[in-house]
Design a protein around this motif. Structure first.
Motif, PDB file in Angstrom:
ATOM      1  N   VAL A 569       0.822  -1.208   0.000  1.00 41.03           N
ATOM      2  CA  VAL A 569       0.000   0.000   0.000  1.00 41.03           C
ATOM      3  C   VAL A 569       0.858   1.261   0.000  1.00 41.03           C
ATOM      4  O   VAL A 569       0.594   2.221  -0.738  1.00 41.03           O
ATOM      5  CB  VAL A 569      -0.930  -0.010   1.241  1.00 41.03           C
ATOM      6  N   GLU A 570       1.908   1.263   0.811  1.00 40.70           N
ATOM      7  CA  GLU A 570       2.773   2.440   0.903  1.00 40.70           C
ATOM      8  C   GLU A 570       3.355   2.787  -0.459  1.00 40.70           C
ATOM      9  O   GLU A 570       3.352   3.944  -0.875  1.00 40.70           O
ATOM     10  CB  GLU A 570       3.933   2.166   1.869  1.00 40.70           C
ATOM     11  N   LEU A 595      -6.275  -0.206  -4.828  1.00 38.99           N
ATOM     12  CA  LEU A 595      -6.158   0.003  -3.382  1.00 38.99           C
ATOM     13  C   LEU A 595      -7.490  -0.278  -2.675  1.00 38.99           C
ATOM     14  O   LEU A 595      -7.526  -0.516  -1.473  1.00 38.99           O
ATOM     15  CB  LEU A 595      -5.725   1.440  -3.074  1.00 38.99           C
ATOM     16  N   VAL A 597     -10.154   1.700  -2.159  1.00 39.02           N
ATOM     17  CA  VAL A 597     -10.703   2.735  -1.264  1.00 39.02           C
ATOM     18  C   VAL A 597     -12.196   2.853  -1.561  1.00 39.02           C
ATOM     19  O   VAL A 597     -12.578   3.323  -2.630  1.00 39.02           O
ATOM     20  CB  VAL A 597      -9.986   4.085  -1.480  1.00 39.02           C
ATOM     21  N   LYS A 598     -13.002   2.384  -0.645  1.00 41.43           N
ATOM     22  CA  LYS A 598     -14.446   2.388  -0.879  1.00 41.43           C
ATOM     23  C   LYS A 598     -15.189   2.580   0.434  1.00 41.43           C
ATOM     24  O   LYS A 598     -14.605   2.524   1.515  1.00 41.43           O
ATOM     25  CB  LYS A 598     -14.870   1.083  -1.546  1.00 41.43           C
ATOM     26  N   ARG A 599     -16.453   2.828   0.311  1.00 42.26           N
ATOM     27  CA  ARG A 599     -17.361   2.975   1.458  1.00 42.26           C
ATOM     28  C   ARG A 599     -16.788   3.902   2.541  1.00 42.26           C
ATOM     29  O   ARG A 599     -16.350   4.989   2.247  1.00 42.26           O
ATOM     30  CB  ARG A 599     -17.739   1.605   2.011  1.00 42.26           C
ATOM     31  N   THR A 600     -16.749   3.385   3.775  1.00 40.65           N
ATOM     32  CA  THR A 600     -16.498   4.262   4.918  1.00 40.65           C
ATOM     33  C   THR A 600     -15.133   4.950   4.889  1.00 40.65           C
ATOM     34  O   THR A 600     -15.005   6.070   5.381  1.00 40.65           O
ATOM     35  CB  THR A 600     -16.652   3.440   6.215  1.00 40.65           C
ATOM     36  N   ILE A 601     -14.112   4.314   4.338  1.00 41.01           N
ATOM     37  CA  ILE A 601     -12.769   4.916   4.431  1.00 41.01           C
ATOM     38  C   ILE A 601     -12.544   6.008   3.380  1.00 41.01           C
ATOM     39  O   ILE A 601     -11.488   6.637   3.366  1.00 41.01           O
ATOM     40  CB  ILE A 601     -11.645   3.853   4.341  1.00 41.01           C
ATOM     41  N   ALA A 604     -11.688   9.738   4.496  1.00 41.40           N
ATOM     42  CA  ALA A 604     -10.323  10.006   4.952  1.00 41.40           C
ATOM     43  C   ALA A 604      -9.280   9.814   3.850  1.00 41.40           C
ATOM     44  O   ALA A 604      -8.231  10.451   3.875  1.00 41.40           O
ATOM     45  CB  ALA A 604      -9.987   9.095   6.134  1.00 41.40           C
ATOM     46  N   LEU A 605      -9.570   8.939   2.891  1.00 38.71           N
ATOM     47  CA  LEU A 605      -8.513   8.586   1.927  1.00 38.71           C
ATOM     48  C   LEU A 605      -8.701   9.164   0.520  1.00 38.71           C
ATOM     49  O   LEU A 605      -7.724   9.323  -0.210  1.00 38.71           O
ATOM     50  CB  LEU A 605      -8.376   7.066   1.842  1.00 38.71           C
ATOM     51  N   LEU A 669     -18.923  14.773   9.873  1.00 34.07           N
ATOM     52  CA  LEU A 669     -19.012  14.244   8.502  1.00 34.07           C
ATOM     53  C   LEU A 669     -19.816  15.194   7.608  1.00 34.07           C
ATOM     54  O   LEU A 669     -19.534  15.338   6.427  1.00 34.07           O
ATOM     55  CB  LEU A 669     -19.675  12.858   8.528  1.00 34.07           C
ATOM     56  N   LYS A 715     -10.104  15.581   7.490  1.00 35.80           N
ATOM     57  CA  LYS A 715      -9.690  14.383   8.225  1.00 35.80           C
ATOM     58  C   LYS A 715      -8.897  13.445   7.314  1.00 35.80           C
ATOM     59  O   LYS A 715      -8.952  12.230   7.459  1.00 35.80           O
ATOM     60  CB  LYS A 715     -10.923  13.661   8.782  1.00 35.80           C
ATOM     61  N   ASP A 717      -6.335  11.071   5.895  1.00 34.29           N
ATOM     62  CA  ASP A 717      -5.458  10.145   6.624  1.00 34.29           C
ATOM     63  C   ASP A 717      -4.156   9.939   5.844  1.00 34.29           C
ATOM     64  O   ASP A 717      -4.151   9.325   4.778  1.00 34.29           O
ATOM     65  CB  ASP A 717      -6.199   8.807   6.783  1.00 34.29           C
ATOM     66  N   GLY A 719      -1.654   8.452   7.264  1.00 32.35           N
ATOM     67  CA  GLY A 719      -1.003   7.366   8.002  1.00 32.35           C
ATOM     68  C   GLY A 719      -0.331   6.313   7.137  1.00 32.35           C
ATOM     69  O   GLY A 719       0.761   5.848   7.470  1.00 32.35           O
ATOM     70  N   PRO A 720      -0.943   5.911   6.013  1.00 32.22           N
ATOM     71  CA  PRO A 720      -0.309   4.825   5.252  1.00 32.22           C
ATOM     72  C   PRO A 720       0.897   5.237   4.399  1.00 32.22           C
ATOM     73  O   PRO A 720       1.444   4.407   3.678  1.00 32.22           O
ATOM     74  CB  PRO A 720      -1.446   4.312   4.369  1.00 32.22           C
TER      75      PRO A 720
ATOM     76  N   TYR B  27     -16.775  -1.919   5.134  1.00 28.12           N
ATOM     77  CA  TYR B  27     -18.243  -1.903   5.116  1.00 28.12           C
ATOM     78  C   TYR B  27     -18.776  -0.482   5.054  1.00 28.12           C
ATOM     79  O   TYR B  27     -18.035   0.489   5.181  1.00 28.12           O
ATOM     80  CB  TYR B  27     -18.780  -2.583   6.381  1.00 28.12           C
ATOM     81  N   ASN B  52      -2.704   5.496  14.205  1.00 30.79           N
ATOM     82  CA  ASN B  52      -3.286   4.620  13.180  1.00 30.79           C
ATOM     83  C   ASN B  52      -3.882   3.382  13.837  1.00 30.79           C
ATOM     84  O   ASN B  52      -3.284   2.837  14.771  1.00 30.79           O
ATOM     85  CB  ASN B  52      -2.209   4.149  12.187  1.00 30.79           C
TER      86      ASN B  52
END
Lengths: 1008, 235
Positions: A569-570, A595, A597-601, A604-605, A669, A715, A717, A719-720, B27, B52
């Motif tokens: 991922v990095e 990667l 990136v879907k739904r809830t994340i 942030a991403l 949100l 927000k 992220d 982090g990754p 989800y 994290n």
């Protein structure tokens, strides 16, 4: 609800005849209206009249629909207790009007409150509470909860009491004018807390605090109220205190209390709490490692250094730590590592802890770092674990540390030599692979040191010297970076040429080639001159300060690593950012998609790819489904209702802290910068292709609660990302972004700019014909002037805020300045009477617009640093400026058109000519329009030229030459890692193809 | 360094290290918040020094609806592990074990009979891990998963329903020694375990729509079940 629902429709009362029931269930509304009217006339039952009104509301005619609104209005006004069945029928019939034509809190909410007060013991009272909570009508919900609490005060169902308190508290949070509610909630909880503390045993009907959720709710309310003294006193009480809760296995209060105490700087109490909590584990009153967390050890050590009697405190820390060290062998690896890191933490924060240690040539800090790495050097998180500590070392300690590292290497080598004699081949090769893992870590750490200011010393005449290599240098030292590239490349090639190591890489935590590739690529990027993008107008082009050859080498090297570690991922995220910088958005998108990136994340991403994407590659939005579709669908689903998702579940479960947290999360949100970004990027892309906007941005269902005062929240992220930088400088993602990240200021400016564009492009519906055209025209003018005045004031406020420019790219800065000036100029033009001279401010404003616009035009020209062999590289990496130049030109042109068309309309309406624009104002606007039109033609030509340049041959050689032409140590090292020029050819093909694709998308953009 | 604590909604902005791993499902918001709303103590996270989230477990407490009380497949009050995942960089540190133990402690506190979970029969690492923690196979759910992890040509895969008895089950009534020999149809699990409700939560269907879709054949019952698969990526 009292009634059941079938196929999404309410079930009618059982007493209703089958014929009407069936027609209602089938949605046969005309029949329902006919039958209900007949029953109403015969039975004189208002319920049938209500059915008729509801059925009428399902028809298309607006008159039919308004009947239900009138009926509800009458119910509200007549002050009588409504019939609950009728009320629920109306609520269902109005489901699409709520928030638009009627407010729940002004209609159904108060009606339900009225009904519950009259029928507090009915089961439907609870359903009414649910209905109000789910519509987020907190005022009505709180009133119902209060009624229910009074009704069930002496029963064992304690939820009513806590619903009442929670809703009372929520009400105070949602509306600052209702602070008294917070006091009310606190008083109720205080009584409950006193009862708990003073009762030997609580009965089920007692109104005390029993569950962890109830206790934590009390502390949350105290915290919110700022009742520090009460909070601290209660925290140490025998039953509701943090330690007492810990003994019951409840950790939440302890964690939340430490957060609060840290904010208040209550170090004495933090120290006591941490000490006693850790002792509970040692004494067997909780499980041994129950609070043996990173956060606790950090706070414990920090508190020990800050309390009045620090000396004794340090002693106590040491005693407790020693006991945990004794217990360490029986701990799971997680806690073994936590204890090892606790030793490091205390060594760094509490120097006194090592006073009595045996003399050593190494400082205790370096010694502990060495001991830690001895155990964990081959773990994936090893670098992140020690990075912060290494960055704190003095230069002398850094030197010592670098001496320790080969020591570890030696031990591994010894093990490897031993293995040659005594071990199986498999273990021998594993040992070799671990050796390379250590080498990779060493390279990363060496890179880290180049980012630490301790490695430099000032010399005379303002120059400085790198203490690591003794060369003249500034941070980062180029000589050291080059050395890292060469050494890491050698290690990389050693791995690739050793079949046995390659076979054993899967047995390691991480492929060491990946770490080496990161160290090489970061060094190359720094050597290339890459710096965080700022709003400095002189650095609009990537190549202004960046050496393209070194930059391309970094991208090529990371891309070639992707073959070996495609799921990392990095690596992928790093490449996505680099390709976006390079103008290869379509290729970046290909890397982004896997990667997942879907739904809830997404909130942030998604900014990592989608922020500013319409300005880089509008072509991505071609097609029936925009790339932001998933993001929009996430917001549509998550913000569909006014209430936080799943909030009633939390009420039912008695999860009171969850209610507060979910409410806060939901509020954030709805104010998300990513949400604003999604809407704005889609609108800009639509404008590129001349498509109609789905609605005005202010009326957008996802943004309709956003006002100019709303604080929007970022927000994102990061982090990754693989961040090899020390905390002394900016993190790596700031180097890789096209410009500053999302912010409240930028989001508001984008929102305002879109509102301005909406105003310019507004056209009344075709079938609209005003009865009194003159009156309407006057009102229209007033509305336009008011809107312009508001927009101009808000834009000026945001642009002039102290730090706004640091949140924008140079192109954005100019664009928003132009929009702000345009709104002001248009206001002056429209408001100046024809009979008086136009204010001089208009000409100075239009002059400023032209100046700002022309300065942006010049940034598109090739820079002196553009690579001679590849002149197209500059415009390809400057598409963002091109996009905002186009947006600025369009805004100017539309402003000019708006003014002239306004004038023409006024002249044709009012033959006296008094209401048209002043001649001078009109002339200024026309000149602006001509400038913009000319610029748009130029821009179109610019894109065409770019397309032609990309169609030429010879790109392969030119890009490769740029990468490798110098033939120095660095270039040779990189060439070796990527497998030579031949291996790089395919990569060049992909890059050039992505450029072509991007420019093809630009070719379809409308320039009129 | 790791901190283990209860989940809070803000953590959803820090899930990247776990959820960008291809084996971890992401989800809808409502799914996470449902667990946080109903069973907050069964939703625990492990956080690294930068904030994290590097591991989490989501669980729930439930029993079959009363209507199935006399069914042989009736599930009494128990905890269920819905998802447990650990970021690649934090694996092999015992975080999965610790999080599972925390959920078990919460299950004991809630007086649950047992903790159960579903795992692919081919996921040998996870099965061995759970066995080492005291779980045993209770039954085999045929064709529980709609794909096969090892063989792309196959359209389904069996699951083990594994259980660990909690303190309440003194007589060990809810576990079996020969669970591998007890095969059941996925619909049994679905009907008895109140799985429909969970599926509805994921899909935002209404109950009646779900039933109609299954009855009219537009939704396969196994597809419905796949939405509720337990995730286990922590070894």
């Amino acid at each position: 609800m009292s009634m059941g629902y079938r196929y999404g429709r309410p079930a009618l009362k059982a007493s209703v005849d089958v014929q009407l029931q069936t027609a209602f269930e089938d949605g046969n509304w005309n029949t329902v209206i006919r039958l209900a009217a007949r029953r109403a006339a015969t039975l004189k039952d208002p319920y049938y009249e209500a059915i008729k009104i509801c059925a009428e509301a399902q028809l298309d005619g607006s008159a039919d629909r308004s009947a239900v609104l009138t009926a509800v209005d009458e119910l509200v006004k007549n002050k009588k207790v409504p019939d609950i069945d009728i009320l629920e029928l109306y609520e269902w019939a109005c489901r699409d009007f709520i928030d638009y034509d009627i407010e729940y809190a002004d209609t159904f909410g108060p009606l339900r409150v009225r009904w519950v007060k009259a029928n507090p013991k009915s089961p439907i009272a609870l359903q009414s509470l649910q209905a109000c909570v789910e519509r987020w009508d907190l005022v009505s919900a709180q009133q119902i909860a209060t009624t229910l609490d009074k009704t069930y005060a002496n029963t064992s169902d304690r939820r009513f009491m806590f619903w009442n308190i929670t809703l009372t508290f929520l009400l105070s949070c949602s509306d600052t004018s209702r602070k008294v509610y917070s006091l009310l909630a606190a008083k109720q909880l205080e009584r409950a807390a006193d009862l708990t503390e003073n009762s030997p045993k609580l009965e089920s009907t007692d109104r005390g605090l029993v569950t962890e959720e109830e206790v934590c709710l009390y502390y949350r309310v105290l915290l919110r109220q700022g009742a520090k003294a009460e909070f601290i006193s209660r925290l140490q009480s025998p039953k509701l205190g943090a330690l007492s809760q810990l003994k019951q296995g409840h950790k939440l209060l302890f964690c939340e209390a430490l957060d609060a105490l840290e904010k208040w700087g209550e170090w004495e109490l933090i120290f006591t709490l941490c000490r006693d909590a850790l002792k509970l584990g040692l004494d067997g009153e909780t499980t041994l490692f129950f609070v043996c967390d990173l956060r606790i050890w950090r706070l414990f050590a920090t508190a020990a250094s800050k309390v009045a009697d620090s000396e004794s405190a340090v002693k106590e820390v040491k005693e407790i730590l020693d006991k945990f060290l004794e217990a360490k062998p029986q701990a799971i690896p997680l806690y073994r590592k936590n204890i090892s890191l606790a030793v490091l933490e205390t060594t760094f924060r509490l120097p006194a802890i090592n006073q009595n240690q045996a003399d050593s040539s190494l400082s205790p800090r370096v010694e502990q770092l060495g001991l830690f790495l001895d155990q964990y050097f081959d773990k994936l998180a090893a670098f992140d674990d020690v990075k912060g500590y290494v960055s704190e070392l003095s230069f002398e300690e850094m030197q010592g540390f670098l001496d320790v590292l080969p020591g570890i290497l030696d031990e591994v080598r010894i093990a490897h030599r031993l293995s040659s004699r005594d071990m199986t081949d498999q273990r021998k090769n594993t040992s070799k692979a671990r050796l390379m893992a250590l080498k990779a870590l060493e390279c990363r750490l060496r890179y880290l040191l180049t980012t630490c200011p301790q490695t430099l010393t000032s010399q005379s005449e303002g120059s400085s010297q790198c203490l690591m290599c003794s060369n003249q240098a500034s941070l980062p030292c180029e000589h050291c970076l080059r050395k890292i590239v060469v050494e890491a490349s050698a290690a990389y090639n050693e791995i690739n040429s050793d079949k046995e190591i390659l076979e054993h890489i899967p047995t390691l935590d991480k492929d060491p080639r990946l770490d080496l590739a990161f160290a090489i690529a970061m060094s190359l990027l720094k050597l290339s001159g890459l710096r965080p993008r700022t709003s400095d107008p002189t650095s609009s082009s990537l190549w202004q300060d960046v050496n393209p050859g070194l930059f391309l080498q970094a991208v090529l090297l990371l891309d070639s690593q992707l073959k070996f570690t495609p799921n990392n991922v990095e690596l992928r995220l790093l490449l996505v950012q680099l390709y976006l910088l390079l103008g290869c958005a379509s290729y970046a998108y290909q890397l982004w998609n896997p990667l997942g990136v879907k739904r809830t994340i997404q909130d942030a991403l998604s900014p990592l790819f989608f922020d500013r994407i319409s300005s880089l590659s509008p072509g991505l939005f071609q097609g029936s489904v925009p790339p932001t579709e998933k993001l929009r669908s996430f917001y549509n689903q998550s913000l569909r209702d006014n209430s936080p998702v799943r909030i009633w579940d939390a009420f039912l479960a008695g999860s009171y802290t969850s209610i507060l947290d979910m409410s806060e999360y939901d509020s954030r949100l709805r104010r998300s910068c990513t949400l604003m970004m999604t809407v704005v990027e889609e609108r800009r892309a639509r404008r590129c292709y001349g498509a109609r906007q789905e609605c005005e941005i202010e009326a957008h269902p996802l943004l309709d609660k956003i006002t100019h005062d709303t604080v929007l929240v970022d927000k994102t992220d990061y982090g990754p990302f693989p961040n090899l930088e020390s905390p002394h400088g900016p993190p790596i993602h700031e180097y890789l972004r096209l410009g500053p990240g999302l912010s409240n200021e930028r989001s508001h400016l984008a929102f305002l700019a879109e509102q301005y564009m909406d105003l310019l492009s507004y056209k009344p519906p075709k079938d609209f014909k005003a009865n009194r055209p003159n009156e309407v025209a006057v009102r229209d003018r007033e509305y336009t002037l008011d809107t312009l005045d508001d927009l101009s004031a808000s834009l000026t406020d945001f642009i002039n805020a102290p730090n706004t420019y640091s949140f924008l790219t140079p192109a954005e800065r100019t664009y928003y300045t132009i929009i702000s000036l345009l709104s002001s100029a248009l206001f002056t033009a429209l408001s100046s009477p024809r009979s008086e001279p136009v204010s001089k401010s208009l000409s100075s404003t239009t002059a400023s617009i032209k100046k700002a616009f022309n300065s942006l035009r010049t940034t598109l020209s090739p820079t002196p640093n553009s690579p001679a062999s590849l002149p197209a590289l500059t415009p390809l990496t400057n598409l963002h400026t091109l996009a905002f130049l186009r947006e600025s030109a369009l805004a100017i042109k539309h402003t000019s058109l708006f003014a002239t068309s306004f004038h023409d309309k006024e002249i044709s309406r009012d033959r006296t000519g008094r209401s048209g624009l002043h001649r001078d104002a009109l002339s200024e606007m026309r000149v602006l329009g001509e400038t913009a039109t000319k610029a748009l033609v130029e821009l179109k030509g610019h894109v065409q030229k770019l397309k032609e340049m990309l169609a030429e041959g010879g790109w392969l050689d030119r890009v490769l030459n740029l990468c490798f032409e110098k033939g120095g140590d660095v270039e040779k090292a990189v060439e070796g890692v990527v497998g030579g020029r031949e291996e790089a050819e395919e990569w060049v093909g992909r890059v050039v193809e992505s450029w072509r694709e991007g420019v093809k998308g630009w070719g379809m953009v409308r320039w009129e | 360094m790791v901190t283990v604590r209860r989940f809070r909604p803000e953590d959803l902005n820090k899930l990247a290290k776990c959820n960008l791993d291809p084996f971890t499902e992401t989800y809808e918001l409502g799914f996470y918040l449902q667990y946080y709303a109903k069973w907050p103590s069964l939703f625990q996270v492990a956080e690294d020094q930068h904030g994290n989230i590097i591991g989490y477990i989501m669980g729930k407490l439930e029993s079959s609806p009363d209507v199935y009380r006399f069914s042989p497949h009736y599930l009494p009050w128990h905890a269920h592990i819905t998802a447990v995942t650990v970021a690649p960089e934090a694996r092999r540190m015992g975080i999965g074990r610790l999080l599972t133990e925390q959920l078990e402690a919460a299950a004991d506190a809630a007086d649950a009979w047992f903790v159960d979970l579903f795992v692919r029969t081919t996921n040998h690492k996870a099965i061995a891990f759970y066995k080492s923690m005291g779980y045993s196979v209770y039954r085999v759910v045929k064709d529980y998963y709609g794909d096969h992890s090892a063989d792309p040509s196959r359209s389904s895969e069996d699951a083990y329903d594994m259980r660990k008895p909690m303190k309440r089950d003194v007589k060990r009534e809810h576990i079996r020694e020969d669970g591998e020999k007890h095969e059941v149809d996925p619909s049994v699990v679905c009907l008895a375990a109140n799985t429909f409700r969970l599926a509805i939560d994921i899909c935002e269907y209404t109950l009646i729509d779900m039933w109609l879709d299954v009855i009219y054949g537009t939704l396969d019952i196994t597809d419905l079940l796949h939405l509720t698969c337990t995730e286990q990526h922590f070894l």
